[in-house]
Design a protein around this motif. Structure first.
Motif, PDB file in Angstrom:
ATOM      1  N   GLY A 176       8.282  11.077  12.133  1.00 32.28           N
ATOM      2  CA  GLY A 176       8.952  12.391  12.460  1.00 32.28           C
ATOM      3  C   GLY A 176       9.599  12.936  11.363  1.00 32.28           C
ATOM      4  N   VAL A 177       9.021  12.417   9.814  1.00 29.62           N
ATOM      5  CA  VAL A 177       9.447  13.037   8.793  1.00 29.62           C
ATOM      6  C   VAL A 177       8.737  13.818   8.179  1.00 29.62           C
ATOM      7  N   ARG A 178       8.885  15.073   7.752  1.00 30.14           N
ATOM      8  CA  ARG A 178       7.878  15.988   6.954  1.00 30.14           C
ATOM      9  C   ARG A 178       7.337  15.185   5.913  1.00 30.14           C
ATOM     10  N   GLY A 179       5.950  15.539   5.845  1.00 30.17           N
ATOM     11  CA  GLY A 179       5.001  14.753   4.749  1.00 30.17           C
ATOM     12  C   GLY A 179       4.117  15.529   4.062  1.00 30.17           C
ATOM     13  N   ILE A 180       4.105  15.500   3.011  1.00 28.00           N
ATOM     14  CA  ILE A 180       3.297  16.350   1.909  1.00 28.00           C
ATOM     15  C   ILE A 180       2.487  15.255   0.873  1.00 28.00           C
ATOM     16  N   ALA A 181       1.173  15.448   0.806  1.00 30.19           N
ATOM     17  CA  ALA A 181       0.264  14.692   0.120  1.00 30.19           C
ATOM     18  C   ALA A 181       0.093  15.724  -1.197  1.00 30.19           C
ATOM     19  N   VAL A 182       0.095  15.336  -2.408  1.00 25.88           N
ATOM     20  CA  VAL A 182      -0.421  16.184  -3.513  1.00 25.88           C
ATOM     21  C   VAL A 182      -1.358  15.564  -4.627  1.00 25.88           C
ATOM     22  N   SER A 183      -2.614  16.244  -4.685  1.00 33.26           N
ATOM     23  CA  SER A 183      -3.500  15.782  -5.653  1.00 33.26           C
ATOM     24  C   SER A 183      -3.899  16.429  -6.610  1.00 33.26           C
ATOM     25  N   LEU A 184      -4.309  16.051  -7.683  1.00 36.47           N
ATOM     26  CA  LEU A 184      -4.965  16.939  -8.905  1.00 36.47           C
ATOM     27  C   LEU A 184      -6.246  16.459  -9.125  1.00 36.47           C
ATOM     28  N   ASP A 185      -7.076  17.822  -9.240  1.00 37.30           N
ATOM     29  CA  ASP A 185      -8.373  17.693  -9.286  1.00 37.30           C
ATOM     30  C   ASP A 185      -8.825  17.640 -10.531  1.00 37.30           C
ATOM     31  N   SER A 186      -8.916  16.434 -11.148  1.00 32.15           N
ATOM     32  CA  SER A 186      -8.842  15.875 -12.592  1.00 32.15           C
ATOM     33  C   SER A 186     -10.520  16.063 -12.901  1.00 32.15           C
ATOM     34  N   ASP A 212      20.234   6.038   2.643  1.00 36.74           N
ATOM     35  CA  ASP A 212      20.182   7.439   2.826  1.00 36.74           C
ATOM     36  C   ASP A 212      19.116   7.766   3.945  1.00 36.74           C
ATOM     37  N   VAL A 213      19.303   8.742   4.820  1.00 40.83           N
ATOM     38  CA  VAL A 213      18.256   9.493   5.645  1.00 40.83           C
ATOM     39  C   VAL A 213      17.354  10.217   4.704  1.00 40.83           C
ATOM     40  N   VAL A 214      15.947   9.781   5.173  1.00 39.26           N
ATOM     41  CA  VAL A 214      14.911  10.562   4.512  1.00 39.26           C
ATOM     42  C   VAL A 214      14.511  11.595   5.336  1.00 39.26           C
ATOM     43  N   ALA A 260       0.967  -1.137  -0.077  1.00 41.02           N
ATOM     44  CA  ALA A 260      -0.001   0.057  -0.063  1.00 41.02           C
ATOM     45  C   ALA A 260       0.859   1.526  -0.032  1.00 41.02           C
ATOM     46  N   PRO A 261       0.330   2.479  -0.229  1.00 38.84           N
ATOM     47  CA  PRO A 261       0.999   3.541  -0.193  1.00 38.84           C
ATOM     48  C   PRO A 261       2.029   3.993   0.814  1.00 38.84           C
ATOM     49  N   SER A 262       1.203   3.572   2.296  1.00 34.05           N
ATOM     50  CA  SER A 262       1.821   4.056   3.362  1.00 34.05           C
ATOM     51  C   SER A 262       2.955   2.840   3.652  1.00 34.05           C
ATOM     52  N   ASP A 263       2.815   1.579   2.877  1.00 36.72           N
ATOM     53  CA  ASP A 263       4.152   0.819   3.175  1.00 36.72           C
ATOM     54  C   ASP A 263       5.282   1.359   2.262  1.00 36.72           C
ATOM     55  N   CYS A 264       4.904   1.800   1.293  1.00 33.21           N
ATOM     56  CA  CYS A 264       5.899   2.696   0.306  1.00 33.21           C
ATOM     57  C   CYS A 264       6.804   3.458   1.038  1.00 33.21           C
ATOM     58  N   VAL A 265       6.261   3.978   2.274  1.00 31.39           N
ATOM     59  CA  VAL A 265       6.932   4.845   2.793  1.00 31.39           C
ATOM     60  C   VAL A 265       7.468   4.414   4.139  1.00 31.39           C
ATOM     61  N   ALA A 266       6.800   3.430   4.738  1.00 28.03           N
ATOM     62  CA  ALA A 266       7.370   2.700   5.821  1.00 28.03           C
ATOM     63  C   ALA A 266       8.754   2.288   5.412  1.00 28.03           C
ATOM     64  N   LEU A 267       8.986   1.435   4.167  1.00 35.43           N
ATOM     65  CA  LEU A 267       9.914   0.479   3.892  1.00 35.43           C
ATOM     66  C   LEU A 267      11.314   1.235   3.819  1.00 35.43           C
ATOM     67  N   PRO A 268      11.242   2.350   3.138  1.00 36.13           N
ATOM     68  CA  PRO A 268      12.505   3.301   3.433  1.00 36.13           C
ATOM     69  C   PRO A 268      12.823   3.765   4.774  1.00 36.13           C
ATOM     70  N   LEU A 269      11.744   4.193   5.427  1.00 34.10           N
ATOM     71  CA  LEU A 269      12.211   4.803   6.390  1.00 34.10           C
ATOM     72  C   LEU A 269      12.601   3.676   7.589  1.00 34.10           C
ATOM     73  N   LEU A 270      12.314   2.539   7.409  1.00 34.46           N
ATOM     74  CA  LEU A 270      12.699   1.353   8.196  1.00 34.46           C
ATOM     75  C   LEU A 270      14.050   0.827   7.818  1.00 34.46           C
ATOM     76  N   GLY A 271      14.789   1.225   6.892  1.00 31.10           N
ATOM     77  CA  GLY A 271      15.908   0.953   6.479  1.00 31.10           C
ATOM     78  C   GLY A 271      16.066   0.299   4.968  1.00 31.10           C
ATOM     79  N   LEU A 272      15.142   0.508   4.123  1.00 34.62           N
ATOM     80  CA  LEU A 272      15.329  -0.328   3.108  1.00 34.62           C
ATOM     81  C   LEU A 272      16.345   0.270   1.915  1.00 34.62           C
TER      82      LEU A 272
END
Length: 204
Positions: free
Chosen positions: A70-80, A35-37, A20-32
């Protein structure tokens, strides 16, 4: 979950995952990644995430996953546009996302805040500007469609008409309708503190 290396259209190396999208964020934050995110930009989602949409949105929850860590997060969506045919033009939303990210890097964010950005489907020079907004009221017109499969067992679709919203000044929906980029600061703490006082009077 599985992760594969891939190459983006511009030649940039990247990873893709079946999570899921949240998994795609968790994976690198947990060490995938080594680099520091320090910033996560989720999206660009092809449809707006406004009002109550944020409680369903994988795009927003991915940005929330970052903020939880503890990482800054931005969500971006397009009003198609509803019923749009052919490829979508993400160029304005990409430019807006970059500008918001630069602002966040420059000025920072309060702790526990997720930035939810919604971009009108306009050329960049047609935007009226940027507006700091609150969540508006989304109007859903969902309908349950019950059908039978070839074996006679029921299955269901949740369909209905495209959702609309209440056009109020200062809201995410109102800003989009007026041609403005909507920037809504969301918080992880969903507690209704006024309701706590009411509930404390319950007699258990």
């Amino acid at each position: 979950m599985r992760v594969k290396e891939t190459t983006l259209a511009d030649g940039t190396s990247a990873f893709t995952s079946d999570g899921a999208p949240s998994d795609c964020v968790a994976l690198p934050l947990l060490g995938l990644v080594d680099d520091v995110v320090d910033l996560v930009i989720s999206g660009i989602n092809p449809n707006a995430n406004i009002g109550h949409d944020v409680t369903y949105s994988g795009t927003v929850t991915a940005a929330m996953e970052a903020v939880i860590a503890g990482v800054r997060g931005i969500a971006v969506s397009l009003d198609s546009p509803e019923g749009h045919k052919g490829p979508l033009d993400y160029s304005t939303a990409a430019s807006v996302g970059r500008r918001v990210a630069e602002q966040v890097i420059s000025d920072g964010l309060p702790e526990g805040v997720v930035v939810n950005v919604n971009v009108p489907y306009l050329k960049e020079n047609e935007l009226k500007g940027y507006m700091i907004t609150r969540q508006g009221l989304r109007v859903y017109r969902d309908a349950l469609d019950s059908r039978l499969d070839p074996r006679g067992k029921p299955y269901y679709w949740i369909g209905g008409d495209f959702p609309t919203g209440v056009d109020e000044p200062g809201t995410d929906f109102g800003a989009l309708k007026a041609g403005y980029v909507s920037i809504t600061p969301l918080q992880l703490d969903l507690t209704n503190y006024k309701a706590m006082d009411v509930l404390k009077k319950w007699n258990f």
